[in-house]
Design a protein around this motif. Structure first.
Motif, short mmCIF file in Angstrom:
data_model
loop_
_atom_site.label_atom_id
_atom_site.label_comp_id
_atom_site.label_asym_id
_atom_site.label_seq_id
_atom_site.Cartn_x
_atom_site.Cartn_y
_atom_site.Cartn_z
N UNK A 183 0.89 -1.06 -0.06
CA UNK A 183 0.03 -0.07 0.05
C UNK A 183 0.83 1.19 -0.06
N UNK A 184 1.51 1.49 -1.11
CA UNK A 184 2.39 2.60 -1.22
C UNK A 184 1.94 4.02 -0.75
N UNK A 185 0.52 4.08 -0.93
CA UNK A 185 -0.05 5.55 -0.40
C UNK A 185 0.29 5.84 0.99
N UNK A 186 0.48 4.60 1.76
CA UNK A 186 0.78 4.95 3.09
C UNK A 186 2.00 5.86 3.41
N UNK A 187 3.09 5.99 2.44
CA UNK A 187 4.04 6.91 2.46
C UNK A 187 3.88 7.85 1.74
N UNK A 188 3.36 7.89 0.44
CA UNK A 188 3.27 8.82 -0.55
C UNK A 188 2.20 10.04 -0.44
N UNK A 189 1.04 9.50 0.30
CA UNK A 189 -0.07 10.33 0.38
C UNK A 189 0.32 11.56 1.01
N UNK A 190 -0.21 12.68 0.80
CA UNK A 190 -0.26 14.04 1.07
C UNK A 190 -1.52 14.28 2.13
N UNK A 191 -1.37 15.12 3.07
CA UNK A 191 -2.50 15.26 3.93
C UNK A 191 -3.64 16.28 3.25
N UNK A 192 -3.12 16.99 2.44
CA UNK A 192 -3.87 17.79 1.67
C UNK A 192 -4.83 17.04 0.57
N UNK A 193 -4.37 15.81 0.16
CA UNK A 193 -5.41 15.17 -0.54
C UNK A 193 -6.15 14.18 0.20
N UNK A 194 -6.28 14.18 1.74
CA UNK A 194 -7.11 13.12 2.21
C UNK A 194 -8.14 13.84 2.64
N UNK A 195 -9.29 13.11 2.98
CA UNK A 195 -10.72 13.57 3.59
C UNK A 195 -10.45 13.95 5.17
N UNK A 196 -11.33 14.81 5.39
CA UNK A 196 -11.63 14.94 6.81
C UNK A 196 -11.59 13.89 7.86
N UNK A 197 -12.50 12.82 7.20
CA UNK A 197 -12.86 11.48 7.83
C UNK A 197 -11.30 10.61 7.99
N UNK A 198 -10.12 10.83 7.54
CA UNK A 198 -9.03 10.09 7.59
C UNK A 198 -8.29 10.47 9.17
N UNK A 199 -8.17 9.25 9.59
CA UNK A 199 -7.54 9.19 11.13
C UNK A 199 -6.53 8.16 11.38
N UNK A 200 -6.02 8.24 12.53
CA UNK A 200 -5.42 7.11 13.09
C UNK A 200 -5.24 7.03 14.67
N UNK A 201 -5.20 6.07 15.17
CA UNK A 201 -5.19 5.78 16.67
C UNK A 201 -3.69 5.06 16.91
N UNK A 202 -3.13 5.72 17.98
CA UNK A 202 -1.73 5.10 18.35
C UNK A 202 -1.98 4.65 19.89
N UNK A 203 -1.56 3.60 19.96
CA UNK A 203 -1.60 2.96 21.51
C UNK A 203 -0.25 3.04 22.04
N UNK A 204 -0.12 3.62 23.28
CA UNK A 204 1.04 3.87 23.92
C UNK A 204 1.21 2.95 25.15
#
Length: 314
Positions: A183-204
């Protein structure tokens, strides 16, 4: 032992500050500004800043290898540094382009990710389409997700929900490197091209503290932070809210992505909730509520969130 870096912040503020990623800021060429999705970027601007996901992941490199150090003030006015390792808990990336072609890839088990093909039926765009994900081990989704394809939400390019036990996970940077091959988009994607619904969660998860020897229950507390991946929120003033959570636009060294939501596990004392004259407790409740609201709005079941909050399903 006293560490000056933590003296001006409460313990909760210290954790949020020390675990907030900051990605290198870039400027969109003026020739591309006119092509932005106006539903996601309604304001006309001469300069548009963005970051790439590869730069975002880079900010986790050192934390993934050695842990993120968080100064914590104890009741006896002594300070220790607790180290936390980040793990990718969940991620959803929505874009303007249909992912039908880019995600038709073989999984390790020989199965294919299945999508509706919008070109095969004129009414397909009005239907729910589904990605039948594979297991966390081969880098796909841990659950089935149905979404209406529409301009505001965008198309689901990629999603991942971790379900392994903490001891069976690899740090965030290693996980992303393992996924980006397919999934190369995990590296190349730009924040300006992503929907406001794009998100991630990080567990610490905590690994050790310096100096050693303190036997405090709250030092075993685990955290779950939620971050937006879209530039749609970068125009907000520092005092503006995302579903009730304040967000800083950027810091000097790049674009900062402080969490808009938070959940905790094994919080058994007052180390994290007693600061700021009770306001930290209010902040914990507020951030938890925002995270819950966000997941409900998107209609997803986040395994770690359910576990952290004591929700048992099946």
């Amino acid at each position: 032992m006293i560490f000056d870096t933590g003296l001006t912040r409460s313990n909760l503020e210290s954790f949020l500050h020390c675990t907030t990623p900051s990605a290198k800021s870039k400027f969109l060429p003026k020739s591309e500004i006119r092509n932005l999705n106006r539903l996601w970027h309604p304001q006309e601007r001469e300069n548009v800043e963005y970051f790439t996901l590869s730069d975002l992941w880079s900010s986790y490199d050192e934390w993934s290898a050695y842990g993120a150090g968080v100064p914590i003030m104890l009741n006896d006015n002594e300070t220790l540094v607790q180290y936390y390792v980040p793990y990718l808990s969940a991620i959803q990336i929505f874009t303007s382009n249909s992912p039908v072609n880019s995600l038709r890839e073989e999984t390790e088990s020989g199965d294919r990710d299945s999508f509706s093909d919008s070109s095969s039926n004129v009414s397909e765009s009005d239907k729910l389409w589904r990605w039948d994900g594979c297991s966390s081990e081969d880098g796909g989704s841990e659950q089935d997700s149905g979404w209406h394809v529409n301009n505001r939400l965008g198309y689901l390019y990629f999603e991942y929900f971790e379900r392994s036990t903490p001891y069976g996970r690899v740090p965030l940077t290693d996980k992303v490197k393992g996924l980006c091959g397919r999934y190369p988009g995990l590296m190349s994607s730009r924040s300006v091209d992503l929907s406001p619904a794009s998100w991630m969660a990080v567990s610490w998860y905590p690994i050790y503290h310096i100096p050693m020897g303190s036997n405090i229950k709250d030092l075993s507390t685990c955290f779950l932070t939620y971050h937006t991946l879209s530039s749609s929120f970068q125009d907000m003033d520092p005092d503006d809210d995302i579903n009730g959570a304040k967000r800083k636009r950027k810091e000097v060294d790049g674009i900062s992505l402080p969490p808009f939501g938070l959940a905790t596990y094994k919080m058994q004392g007052d180390v994290w909730a007693s600061g700021n004259c009770g306001r930290d407790q209010e902040k914990l409740v507020s951030l938890l509520s925002v995270a819950d609201s966000w997941l409900k709005q998107l209609g997803v079941q986040h395994h770690d969130f359910n576990y952290f909050t004591g929700i048992r399903r099946g």
